[in-house]
Design a protein around this motif. Structure first.
Motif, PDB file in Angstrom:
ATOM      1  N   ARG A 164      -6.227   4.339   7.573  1.00 11.20           N
ATOM      2  CA  ARG A 164      -5.510   4.727   6.358  1.00 11.20           C
ATOM      3  C   ARG A 164      -4.745   6.025   6.521  1.00 11.20           C
ATOM      4  O   ARG A 164      -3.761   6.251   5.834  1.00 11.20           O
ATOM      5  N   THR A 197       0.862  -1.172   0.000  1.00 13.18           N
ATOM      6  CA  THR A 197       0.000   0.000   0.000  1.00 13.18           C
ATOM      7  C   THR A 197       0.904   1.229   0.000  1.00 13.18           C
ATOM      8  O   THR A 197       1.910   1.258   0.703  1.00 13.18           O
ATOM      9  N   SER A 214      -4.072   1.210  -3.040  1.00 12.79           N
ATOM     10  CA  SER A 214      -3.790  -0.191  -2.764  1.00 12.79           C
ATOM     11  C   SER A 214      -2.692  -0.719  -3.681  1.00 12.79           C
ATOM     12  O   SER A 214      -2.283  -0.060  -4.633  1.00 12.79           O
ATOM     13  N   TYR A 226      -8.150   6.266  -1.596  1.00 17.95           N
ATOM     14  CA  TYR A 226      -8.855   6.963  -0.501  1.00 17.95           C
ATOM     15  C   TYR A 226      -8.174   8.302  -0.333  1.00 17.95           C
ATOM     16  O   TYR A 226      -6.938   8.385  -0.367  1.00 17.95           O
ATOM     17  N   ALA A 266       1.144   5.696  -0.055  1.00 13.60           N
ATOM     18  CA  ALA A 266       0.394   6.884   0.329  1.00 13.60           C
ATOM     19  C   ALA A 266       1.216   8.152   0.170  1.00 13.60           C
ATOM     20  O   ALA A 266       2.443   8.101   0.070  1.00 13.60           O
ATOM     21  N   TRP A 284      -3.500  -3.582   1.223  1.00 12.88           N
ATOM     22  CA  TRP A 284      -4.502  -2.525   1.409  1.00 12.88           C
ATOM     23  C   TRP A 284      -4.775  -2.398   2.895  1.00 12.88           C
ATOM     24  O   TRP A 284      -4.556  -3.328   3.667  1.00 12.88           O
ATOM     25  N   ILE A 285      -5.198  -1.220   3.303  1.00 14.11           N
ATOM     26  CA  ILE A 285      -5.584  -0.971   4.688  1.00 14.11           C
ATOM     27  C   ILE A 285      -7.097  -0.942   4.717  1.00 14.11           C
ATOM     28  O   ILE A 285      -7.724   0.034   4.278  1.00 14.11           O
ATOM     29  N   VAL A 290      -4.132   7.590  -0.366  1.00 14.63           N
ATOM     30  CA  VAL A 290      -3.536   6.255  -0.282  1.00 14.63           C
ATOM     31  C   VAL A 290      -4.075   5.406  -1.431  1.00 14.63           C
ATOM     32  O   VAL A 290      -5.199   5.612  -1.896  1.00 14.63           O
TER      33      VAL A 290
END
Length: 130
Positions: free
Chosen positions: A111, A32, A51, A58, A34, A104-105, A49
């Motif tokens: 996140r 992931t 994936s 997101y 960001a 992914w979170i 962020v």
């Protein structure tokens, strides 16, 4: 994984800018990724962020609709396209990678938390002038 952010600069309000974050290592695609930013005198804050596959993204409310995060795993690179830049977007922008294997979170509240990211780039300055 090692990260190198680039693409910052001085722009005027309303302009666009694209940041890049180059990652090293064969497992870049499994992380992931960001973007965070830190304005002078303020704490670092979450921006966006993405994936491992790029299929999920997101955003912070402050950039939603103006910024787009993307990645090219074949090139080991993540991007942040910033449109309609505002004075308040002025900051040092950092790219970050999640913990190994963190594709992914899933929990939305997590996140934006810095502790969810194990690797950080050195930052690139974005200055927006009026």
């Amino acid at each position: 994984v090692q990260l190198q952010a680039s693409g910052g600069g001085l722009v005027q309000a309303g302009d666009s800018l694209r940041l890049s974050c180059a990652g090293s290592g064969p497992t870049f695609s499994s992380y992931t990724m960001a973007w965070f930013r830190q304005a002078p005198g303020k704490e670092r804050q979450f921006v966006a962020v993405i994936s491992w596959s790029g299929g999920q993204t997101y955003y912070a409310d402050s950039v939603k609709g103006r910024f787009t995060i993307s990645r090219d795993n074949a090139e080991n690179t993540m991007y942040l396209q910033m449109n309609n830049l505002k004075l308040e977007d002025t900051a040092v922008y950092y790219c970050a990678a999640g913990h190994r294997g963190s594709q992914w979170i899933w929990r939305a509240a997590d996140r934006s938390r810095e502790r969810m990211y194990a690797y950080w780039g050195q930052g690139t300055q974005v200055t927006v002038s009026s």
